[in-house]
Design an enzyme around this catalytic site. Structure first.
Site, PDB file in Angstrom:
ATOM      1  N   LEU A 139      -7.747 149.687  16.104  1.00 50.82           N
ATOM      2  CA  LEU A 139      -6.799 148.905  15.380  1.00 50.82           C
ATOM      3  C   LEU A 139      -7.731 147.668  14.933  1.00 50.82           C
ATOM      4  CD1 LEU A 139      -3.384 148.800  17.002  1.00 50.82           C
ATOM      5  CD2 LEU A 139      -4.035 150.151  15.004  1.00 50.82           C
ATOM      6  N   ASP A 140      -7.589 147.201  13.833  1.00 53.80           N
ATOM      7  CA  ASP A 140      -8.117 145.609  13.673  1.00 53.80           C
ATOM      8  C   ASP A 140      -7.620 144.647  14.438  1.00 53.80           C
ATOM      9  OD1 ASP A 140      -9.246 146.991  11.272  1.00 53.80           O
ATOM     10  OD2 ASP A 140      -7.662 146.414   9.912  1.00 53.80           O
ATOM     11  N   LYS A 141      -8.718 143.920  14.661  1.00 56.68           N
ATOM     12  CA  LYS A 141      -8.476 142.724  15.469  1.00 56.68           C
ATOM     13  C   LYS A 141      -6.980 142.073  15.279  1.00 56.68           C
ATOM     14  CE  LYS A 141      -9.943 137.732  16.476  1.00 56.68           C
ATOM     15  NZ  LYS A 141     -10.903 136.653  16.099  1.00 56.68           N
TER      16      LYS A 141
ATOM     17  N   ARG B 243      -4.816 148.477   4.457  1.00 57.89           N
ATOM     18  CA  ARG B 243      -5.071 147.271   3.933  1.00 57.89           C
ATOM     19  C   ARG B 243      -5.803 147.334   2.504  1.00 57.89           C
ATOM     20  NH1 ARG B 243      -8.268 143.841   8.447  1.00 57.89           N
ATOM     21  NH2 ARG B 243      -8.302 142.010   6.760  1.00 57.89           N
TER      22      ARG B 243
END
Length: 323
Positions: free
Chosen positions: A153-155, A253
Site C-alpha cells: 500500500l502507498d505510504k 490514484r
C-alpha cells in the site's frame, strides 16, 4: 476471522527441495525450470531459477540454465544449504514498531496499516518501515524474501495488507495475486460528482518525464483495470468503492485522476481545487483498503477481513454529511 480447518503442525517449516531425485518422464520436452516447478510446487519458478543460476541446484552433476530442455531421467542434485537471502541483510534490522494485527496464524499475518507507514525500505526510508516492524514481530520472517510481503500500500494509504510467514504461503499468495483471486476493496473519496458506477481499463507505466510518478501508457504499459461504484454523494465529492482487478503502483490514484475525479488530498495526482476547504486541506490521499479476501494457503478456507475507516477519513466524511 477464524476457520474450523486445522493447519498442519509442520506448516511453519520452509523445506527446500529434496537432496536428490530424477526428472519424471512426463516432463519430457519441458524447460528445466518448469519441471522443477512441478516437482517443488511450494516454491515459485523465479526462486527455483535463482537457485539454478547460483549453482544450488545441479542437473546430472553440473550447472544448467533454467531454459534447458529435459527429457526425463536426468538426476537433480540440490545443495543441502539451499536458502533464500535473509530479509534482514537486504532491508535493514528489526525495529520495535507497533503493528495493528487483525489476524495471525502459522501461515499468515494480516495487518491494518496506518497512513504514514512506508511498507518497504527504499530511497529516503531506510528504516521505520512495515518490513522493519515485521522482522521484530516475527523474527522468522528474516528467512523469507521481502519478509513475507506480497503486495503493498502507498505510504499514505491506510488499510489491510497480508504477509506470508513461510515460503510455501508466500508462493501460494503470489500465485493467487497472479490469478487475480485475491479480492481487494478500497474506499476512495473522489473530487467532483461521479455520475455512475464504472470501470477504468487503461495500462499503466512510469511517467515519461517524472519518473517517481505513474501514468497511463498506451504503448508498453502494464494491463490495469479498476472497477468503481458510487456509495455516497456530497456537494463537491463522491465516496466510491473501488475494486482492483490488477494491482499496479498508484493504480486507483492514476485511474481516477484520468477520468477527472482525483482523490481528495492526493498531492501527486489530485492538484485540482475542489472549492471546499476541508477537502483541499486533507493531508493525504483519501484512500483506505477496507476489505481483503483470499484463500488460506494451508487450509484452503475462504477468508475475509474488514477494516473500519481511520479517524481522519471518518471525520472528513462526517463533516461533509453535515452539509
Amino acid at each position: 476471522m477464524k476457520t474450523s480447518h486445522e493447519i498442519p503442525a509442520d506448516y511453519s517449516r520452509s523445506p527446500g527441495p529434496a537432496p536428490g531425485l530424477e526428472i519424471p518422464a512426463e516432463c519430457a520436452g519441458w524447460r528445466l525450470d518448469a519441471a522443477l516447478a512441478k516437482l517443488f510446487p511450494e516454491h515459485s519458478r523465479s526462486r527455483l531459477q535463482a537457485w539454478l543460476k547460483a549453482g544450488r541446484i545441479r542437473l546430472d552433476g553440473g550447472a544448467a540454465e533454467p531454459k534447458r530442455k529435459v527429457y526425463g531421467g536426468e538426476r537433480i542434485e540440490v545443495d543441502a544449504k539451499v536458502a533464500v537471502p535473509p530479509a534482514s541483510t537486504l532491508a535493514g534490522a528489526a525495529e520495535d514498531i507497533a503493528l495493528d494485527v487483525v489476524f495471525e496464524d502459522e501461515a499468515l499475518i494480516v495487518i491494518d496499516k496506518p497512513a504514514g507507514l512506508v511498507v518497504h525500505p527504499g530511497a529516503g526510508n531506510a528504516s521505520g518501515t512495515l518490513l522493519n516492524a515485521l522482522l521484530h514481530h516475527a523474527p522468522q520472517l528474516a528467512g523469507i524474501p521481502r519478509a513475507g510481503i506480497v503486495h503493498r500500500l502507498d505510504k499514505d494509504t491506510s488499510g489491510l495488507l497480508v504477509v506470508a510467514k513461510t515460503l510455501t504461503a508466500q508462493t501460494d499468495l503470489v500465485r493467487q495475486m497472479q490469478a487475480r483471486s485475491v479480492k481487494r476493496h478500497y474506499l476512495a473519496l473522489a473530487l467532483g460528482a461521479v455520475e455512475r458506477d464504472g470501470t477504468v481499463d487503461a495500462p499503466l507505466g512510469r511517467h515519461a518525464v517524472q519518473r517517481t510518478k505513474m501514468a497511463i501508457v498506451r504503448a508498453g504499459g502494464k494491463e490495469a483495470r479498476t472497477h468503481y461504484a458510487v456509495l455516497e454523494r456530497f456537494e463537491k465529492a463522491t465516496l466510491l468503492e473501488c475494486r482492483l482487478e490488477t494491482g499496479r503502483t498508484h493504480q486507483i490514484r492514476v485511474h481516477l485522476a484520468s477520468i477527472k475525479h482525483p482523490l481528495a488530498g492526493d498531492p501527486v495526482y489530485g492538484k485540482t481545487k475542489s472549492g471546499d476547504a476541508r477537502l483541499d486541506a486533507f493531508p493525504r490521499q483519501a484512500l483506505h483498503a477496507w476489505r481483503l479476501a483470499l484463500v488460506h494457503p494451508a487450509t484452503g478456507a475462504e477468508m475475509a477481513w474488514e477494516s473500519p475507516l481511520p479517524a481522519d477519513f471518518a471525520q472528513l466524511l462526517e463533516a461533509l454529511r453535515h452539509d
